[in-house]
Design a protein around this motif. Sequence first.
Motif: not given
Length: 212
Positions: A125-126, A122, A151, A155, A158
Amino acid sequence: MLSGTSIETEPTSTKPITAVSTEYWRGIGKVVEEAGEVLQIAGKAMAFPTDPHPDGKGPLRDRLIMELGDLLASLDYLSEMNDLPTSVITTHRATKLTLLQSCPITTGPYERWQGIQYVIEEAGAILQVTSEAIAYPAKPHPEGKGSLRDRMMKRIGHLQAALDFVCEMNGLSIADIAGRQDLKLALFRSWGLSGISEHHTQPCLNHIPHRT
């Protein structure tokens, strides 16, 4: 309480906050910085799961607690300064945490750090979505992946869930993390962290035109 480490003191800036009208994604640089630092500690924990790390900078458990607090503070600051609805982020956080809690954990050489792979996933992802926000601060991403704000909120939620999960699985002190988070959030606010300035087309000073 943390053992073997202390929360460093950092100077409070007196620099005024820059006008919001010329900036996008205020505080995004701090998220990039703090996500990178959490990834660094996660990597050390995977390589040396039983501690101590040979860099001699103190117990990895204490260092992870501090870095998680810093990252959570940067996410709070980003949300606050860009008017991202807390309710939406909280929904994403709760949904993701429920999913993580339902997944079986695969043990490995870093089994002392259960769930740390989700933090790595994660955080990566960020970093991807923040890089897109930096590249396209004021217009839609050309790949058509949807609203960057939507989005970004997903993120953030998450990543917060992944941090919650790794704390739960490894018995990390929530009180210590929250204390660090509050201290750093206050510090970020005092700094008045800016964001990404609007892009203006400018000639490259080092560019030499091709002769035809």
